[in-house]
Enzyme design. Structure first.
Site, PDB file in Angstrom:
ATOM      1  N   LYS A 208       0.832  -1.202   0.000  1.00  0.00           N
ATOM      2  CA  LYS A 208       0.000   0.000   0.000  1.00  0.00           C
ATOM      3  C   LYS A 208       0.872   1.260   0.000  1.00  0.00           C
ATOM      4  O   LYS A 208       0.697   2.150  -0.819  1.00  0.00           O
ATOM      5  CB  LYS A 208      -0.936  -0.001   1.201  1.00  0.00           C
ATOM      6  N   GLU A 214      10.882  -5.324   3.503  1.00  0.00           N
ATOM      7  CA  GLU A 214      11.060  -6.650   2.912  1.00  0.00           C
ATOM      8  C   GLU A 214      10.614  -6.673   1.455  1.00  0.00           C
ATOM      9  O   GLU A 214      11.274  -7.275   0.590  1.00  0.00           O
ATOM     10  CB  GLU A 214      10.281  -7.699   3.703  1.00  0.00           C
ATOM     11  N   GLY A 266      -4.640  -4.424   5.108  1.00  0.00           N
ATOM     12  CA  GLY A 266      -3.966  -5.512   4.403  1.00  0.00           C
ATOM     13  C   GLY A 266      -4.565  -6.878   4.648  1.00  0.00           C
ATOM     14  O   GLY A 266      -4.799  -7.646   3.713  1.00  0.00           O
ATOM     15  N   ARG A 267      -4.846  -7.209   5.901  1.00  0.00           N
ATOM     16  CA  ARG A 267      -5.344  -8.558   6.205  1.00  0.00           C
ATOM     17  C   ARG A 267      -6.787  -8.751   5.780  1.00  0.00           C
ATOM     18  O   ARG A 267      -7.294  -9.864   5.797  1.00  0.00           O
ATOM     19  CB  ARG A 267      -5.170  -8.835   7.692  1.00  0.00           C
ATOM     20  N   GLU A 353      -3.610 -10.455  14.349  1.00  0.00           N
ATOM     21  CA  GLU A 353      -3.215  -9.070  14.132  1.00  0.00           C
ATOM     22  C   GLU A 353      -4.359  -8.123  14.468  1.00  0.00           C
ATOM     23  O   GLU A 353      -4.142  -7.012  14.951  1.00  0.00           O
ATOM     24  CB  GLU A 353      -2.755  -8.863  12.684  1.00  0.00           C
ATOM     25  N   HIS A 384      -2.316 -36.857  12.903  1.00  0.00           N
ATOM     26  CA  HIS A 384      -1.021 -37.513  13.060  1.00  0.00           C
ATOM     27  C   HIS A 384       0.061 -36.497  13.403  1.00  0.00           C
ATOM     28  O   HIS A 384       1.251 -36.797  13.284  1.00  0.00           O
ATOM     29  CB  HIS A 384      -0.660 -38.256  11.771  1.00  0.00           C
ATOM     30  N   LYS A 500       9.556  -3.090  13.314  1.00  0.00           N
ATOM     31  CA  LYS A 500      10.084  -2.409  12.132  1.00  0.00           C
ATOM     32  C   LYS A 500      10.926  -1.202  12.524  1.00  0.00           C
ATOM     33  O   LYS A 500      11.985  -0.929  11.929  1.00  0.00           O
ATOM     34  CB  LYS A 500       8.933  -1.950  11.229  1.00  0.00           C
TER      35      LYS A 500
END
Length: 538
Positions: A208, A214, A266-267, A353, A384, A500
């Site tokens: 955005k 990153e 974002g999420r 978040e 399992h 950050k």
């Protein structure tokens, strides 16, 4: 100013209810003896069934939880969110992920502007671009059609898209390969770069602000990778970013730039261009739109169904009951469907978040726990992996998800008299009941299973684009409803920013070392200095 939820009489009554649930008469193996229990613990809407009969609660407790939602005006607040009110008060923004899949033709007004024309324009641009890529009209610098699609982004810039892409892989156009480059670790770039055809690769950079460290680092690697092979990056890069950001700068041309809006976090963004661009290329725009319309169907249910019949609101109330009153610190998400393998990872970010908060909208400390720890793995794999703990170790509630019709028509080979799909359901149903009722085999303590371990079962008719959209909307609404009850903000994420900020200081120290080899990290704290000396060779 809203009263703290834990000071309400209903909250205190629920605390008393929780104490009563430890009595033997309220063990799930007793509660499930009531054959009428299913009548008030099963909800159906939008072709989805939600069965919470194996949750540790009684009908009066459920009624008190519903009353709590009414006292907190949860539906009114959810509708205010959908209409454009700035419910993200800490950042003074609206939260309009529902608008991305709103096909009603109605207006959604923010700051005096109807935002729906802008959202529709982005959708149309996605349709036209994806169809041009799929037809070969838009290709790479050397004219090759795009076949490898690499999404560069982290967190909400890729997790939701990866979940949907995996869930709907059966609809993908043959020959396309979708990759997600999220981790700044060079090993991640290296592994992807070995799998792709550079001349046939489209890189979709999602950010955005276009300042995420990153993402920018991985974009730089991608640009270098292309230039080393004589390819012009501008012919291979698409951006999904805010209007006017560095990724939307005419001075740095790209194939296309798609706008995302500050009122979509974002999420919550997979319904926007964040998911729309890569999914429409790989699956086809028509499949992406079917996914949006499925989400819209569940949105309508969440918006217009009263508290007692509202599936995501009921799920939110159960999560609060389990977290705040029964004291479970974690929750599992176990889909008995391999295509939903990435669901838990997406919901983990979405919920943790959004609801990993300790401060209310008024700036006061909550005084109680909010979001649980979420994790998961598809069944039967999970059986399992960590179901030993689920049955005999520390208990945690589980969302089980079952799908009635698989995506692929596999030959109905019988093993022990049943097909693979029937075997899957046999395992699902047995796990749900075994966790609830437990078992005691003689006096053998090693084979004692206490039961009384709560779960819900969400049943989808299939894994069509519509069903996957409904599943996404269910979890998004559940997440928001929980926050609205707690009185917290599910749309900011300042906890993510702290790391950050600290990374920025360490990064500057690294740069100083490169500029001056004599620099010995004197102004860095000794704990970080210990590792920086290793990294830079003393």
């Amino acid at each position: 100013m809203m009263d703290a939820v834990n000071q309400l009489p209903l909250w205190k009554a629920l605390q008393n209810d929780a104490a009563e649930m430890h009595a033997d008469r309220n063990h799930l193996n007793r509660l499930l003896d009531d054959e009428g229990r299913l009548s008030w613990t099963t909800l159906e809407a939008a072709a989805i069934r939600f069965d919470f009969s194996r949750q540790r609660l009684t009908r009066p407790i459920l009624e008190r939880l519903v009353a709590l939602a009414r006292e907190r005006n949860i539906l009114e607040r959810f509708r205010a969110m959908a209409s454009g009110e700035k419910v993200n008060t800490t950042e003074k923004r609206a939260a309009l992920h529902l608008a991305c899949r709103n096909f009603s033709g109605g207006s959604v007004v923010v700051d005096g502007e109807d935002v729906m024309p802008r959202i529709a324009a982005v959708r149309e641009k996605i349709r036209q671009f994806s169809e041009a890529v799929r037809s070969g009209k838009i290709g790479g610098a050397n004219g090759k059609p795009f076949r490898d699609i690499v999404v560069i982004g982290i967190g909400g810039s890729y997790l939701g898209t990866e979940f949907v892409a995996k869930a709907l892989d059966a609809y993908a156009m043959p020959g396309y390969r979708l990759h997600f480059l999220s981790n700044v670790d060079p090993n991640h770039f290296g592994s992807i770069s070995r799998m792709i055809d550079p001349e046939a690769t489209l890189w979709i950079v999602v950010s955005k602000s276009y300042t995420t460290a990153e993402t920018l680092a991985n974009e730089s690697l991608a640009r270098h990778f292309m230039k080393e092979r004589g390819l012009e990056p501008a012919k291979h890069i698409v951006t999904v970013t805010a209007q006017g950001s560095p990724g939307d700068d005419p001075a740095n041309p790209v194939l296309a730039s798609f706008h995302m809006f500050d009122f979509i976090g974002g999420r919550y963004s997979v319904s926007s261009a964040v998911g729309g661009v890569p999914l429409s290329i790989v699956l086809g725009y028509d499949v992406f739109e079917r996914f949006l319309k499925g989400a819209e169907a569940m949105d309508r249910h969440a918006l217009h169904t009263d508290e007692a019949g509202n599936i995501p609101l009921t799920a939110a109330l159960l999560a609060i009951w389990n977290t705040n009153f029964l004291g479970y610190p974690a929750q599992g998400i176990i889909p008995y469907a391999a295509p939903l393998a990435k669901l838990a990872a997406h919901i983990q970010q979405l919920d943790m978040e959004s609801n990993g908060k300790m401060v209310t909208l008024d700036g006061a400390f909550t005084g109680f726990d909010t979001g649980p720890i979420l994790f998961g793995e598809p069944g039967t794999n999970a059986q399992h992996s960590f179901f030993q703990l689920a049955h005999q170790g520390r208990a945690f509630p589980i969302d089980f998800i079952g799908v009635l019709k698989p995506q692929y028509d596999v030959e109905p080979v019988l093993t022990k008299g049943v097909t693979n799909h029937e075997e899957l359901w046999a395992n699902l149903l047995s796990q749900v009941m075994a966790l609830a009722v437990g078992s005691r085999q003689g006096n053998d303590p090693f084979r004692y299973f206490p039961g009384n371990r709560p779960s819900s079962l969400l049943v989808l008719p299939d894994l069509s684009p519509e069903s996957v959209g409904k599943l996404l909307s269910f979890y998004e609404a559940r997440t928001v409803f929980q926050a609205f009850i707690w009185g917290t903000n599910p749309f900011d994420q300042f906890g993510v920013e702290l790391g950050k900020t600290m990374a920025s200081a360490i990064r500057k120290a690294m740069v100083r070392k490169k500029e001056n080899p004599q620099y010995a990290f004197e102004d860095v704290n000794p704990y970080d200095r210990f590792y920086l000396k290793d990294l830079f060779g003393g």
